[in-house]
Design a protein around this motif. Structure first.
Motif, short mmCIF file in Angstrom:
data_model
loop_
_atom_site.label_atom_id
_atom_site.label_comp_id
_atom_site.label_asym_id
_atom_site.label_seq_id
_atom_site.Cartn_x
_atom_site.Cartn_y
_atom_site.Cartn_z
N SER A 1 7.30 1.23 4.37
CA SER A 1 6.80 1.79 3.11
C SER A 1 7.75 2.88 2.65
N SER B 1 8.59 5.14 -1.36
CA SER B 1 8.95 5.00 -2.77
C SER B 1 10.48 4.99 -2.91
N THR B 2 10.94 4.63 -4.07
CA THR B 2 12.38 4.65 -4.33
C THR B 2 12.92 6.05 -4.08
N GLU C 1 11.78 8.41 -2.09
CA GLU C 1 11.80 8.70 -0.65
C GLU C 1 12.95 7.99 0.06
#
Length: 164
Positions: free
Chosen positions: A41, A43-44, A46
């Protein structure tokens, strides 16, 4: 593609003088498909931070090339480039560029503050040992990585270098 290039203060000075930044061996770090696949998992934003921190760690290896008197600081040059080729055989985030990056492609520069110098100096001395699993070396590396990199816009680079 946003690419994060490990650098040094001397490399920034040279880039400012030359009008282009030349990454060592054309190597940078980016959010590649292989990096995205290696995380369950994130986000972009992160995952781009993971690439930025990979570049910051690689910057430690370059510190031995600095000229006399250059402050021991990690430096990462962020640039938007089209011709980056992923190299998952080297590491999930590694990309290679065929040449230099023009200064107008640089989005930002990330540099350690003065407070990080002792930790960065210690980490640079043991980064290879940390990669080989030495726990004390990993602890020293963690001390350096606990320091956040300061962010500079491209137009601020000459002023930041002047203040060092």
């Amino acid at each position: 593609m946003r690419v994060y290039f490990p650098a040094t203060i001397d490399m920034l000075k040279k880039a400012t003088a030359d009008g282009r930044f030349t990454p060592v061996s054309g190597t940078g770090f980016a959010l590649t498909p292989a990096l995205r696949e290696s995380y369950t998992s994130g986000s972009t934003e992160e995952l781009e931070y993971v690439a930025l921190m990979d570049a910051a760690r690689a910057s430690l290896r370059l510190l031995g090339t600095e000229g006399e008197g250059a402050p021991p600081r990690r430096v990462v040059v962020s640039a938007d480039v089209d011709e980056a080729t992923p190299r998952p055989d080297l590491d999930p985030a590694v990309v290679r560029l065929p040449g230099a990056v023009e200064l107008d492609a640089i989005a930002a520069v990330h540099v350690d503050t003065e407070e990080a110098e002792d930790a960065v100096r210690a980490a640079a001395a043991v980064v290879d040992a940390a990669d080989l699993g030495d726990e004390d070396a990993e602890f020293a590396l963690g001390d350096a990585e606990d320091h956040e990199l300061a962010w500079y816009a491209p137009q601020e680079i000459p002023f930041m270098l002047e203040l060092l």
